[in-house]
Design a protein around this motif. Sequence first.
Motif, PDB file in Angstrom:
ATOM      1  N   THR A  49       0.890  -1.307  -0.313  1.00  0.00           N
ATOM      2  CA  THR A  49      -0.034   0.460  -0.392  1.00  0.00           C
ATOM      3  C   THR A  49       1.095   1.092   0.264  1.00  0.00           C
ATOM      4  O   THR A  49       0.470   2.239  -0.507  1.00  0.00           O
ATOM      5  N   SER A  55      -4.372  -1.223  -3.303  1.00  0.00           N
ATOM      6  CA  SER A  55      -5.740  -1.293  -2.373  1.00  0.00           C
ATOM      7  C   SER A  55      -4.886  -1.842  -1.462  1.00  0.00           C
ATOM      8  O   SER A  55      -4.291  -3.110  -1.220  1.00  0.00           O
ATOM      9  N   PHE A  56      -5.401  -1.092   0.074  1.00  0.00           N
ATOM     10  CA  PHE A  56      -5.278  -2.537   1.579  1.00  0.00           C
ATOM     11  C   PHE A  56      -6.569  -3.468   1.201  1.00  0.00           C
ATOM     12  O   PHE A  56      -5.796  -4.269   1.463  1.00  0.00           O
ATOM     13  N   PRO A 118      -5.763   3.373   5.196  1.00  0.00           N
ATOM     14  CA  PRO A 118      -6.460   2.356   3.844  1.00  0.00           C
ATOM     15  C   PRO A 118      -7.849   3.703   3.920  1.00  0.00           C
ATOM     16  O   PRO A 118      -8.797   4.505   4.696  1.00  0.00           O
TER      17      PRO A 118
END
Length: 299
Positions: A49, A55-56, A118
Amino acid sequence: MYELVVGINIGIFILLALSLNVITGYAGQPSMGHAAFFGIGAYTAAVMTSKLGLSFWLALPVAGIAAGFVGVLLGLISLRVRDDFLAVTTIGVNFVAVAVFHYTPYLGGSFGLEVKKPAFFGAELGNMGFLALIVVLIILVCLLCIKIQGSWLGLALSGIRNNEEAAASLGIDINKFKVIAFTIGTAIAGSTGAVYAHYMGFIYSTDFAFVTSISILSMIVIGGMGTIRGAIAGAVILGLMPEVFRFISDYRMLLYGGLLVLMMRFQPEGLLGENSFLWRLFKGLGSTGDERRAAGHGN
């Protein structure tokens, strides 16, 4: 806010205790380096990330896969060594992992690694969001553990835990099931590490040191190995202890060690293990109540 933070920390401990319970509680394999897989998941997700811009929600399962892959290797090692030798091997794995985290510049080295928070539908995930995520993960892991307990896998792991030779004589592939247990347990720990890293926003190699492994092991020993309720109870108790006994925080590991010794000496089944005093008492109270209700219906 303070209660929310404590709840998140305890939730992370519950996930870690449940993950180690699969290896040590169900399969009976002594693992004293579980924090290594917690760290592998944390650093894997953090790199994905914060450095790769991914993306988380993608990093979360990948972190579990990465830790599970290393868990497969440890499972293969467990086929060669047993009991105390396996315990020492897992300790070594923990020290090696921490050294890699500490001395690798790409992973932040001794300065640690900053981790991006996130987002969920465009908004940064806050404490309430993390708590909800952890609760969902706990439910999923508990459902997985229940499924394991009621399946052929659970029976095989139970046989291996009680007597490997007897299990092998019944046709159980000991090697395969040991590797499966290590894979499942370490994968759960890896995904938990991903959540931890992004919740904290900054991780250090020392977060995943041997001390953390002992804390996780203490949770399932005190709560009751081989049971979901024991892992959860142990995580809650030891998760709350630093808050309740903050005035003796410098002696936390001494307290954990003392509790372990006392539990192994006087209550080896843990507080809520299958044959523990407390659990027999709870079952006795429940059966007494059922008998009373049955007698009432009879009258």
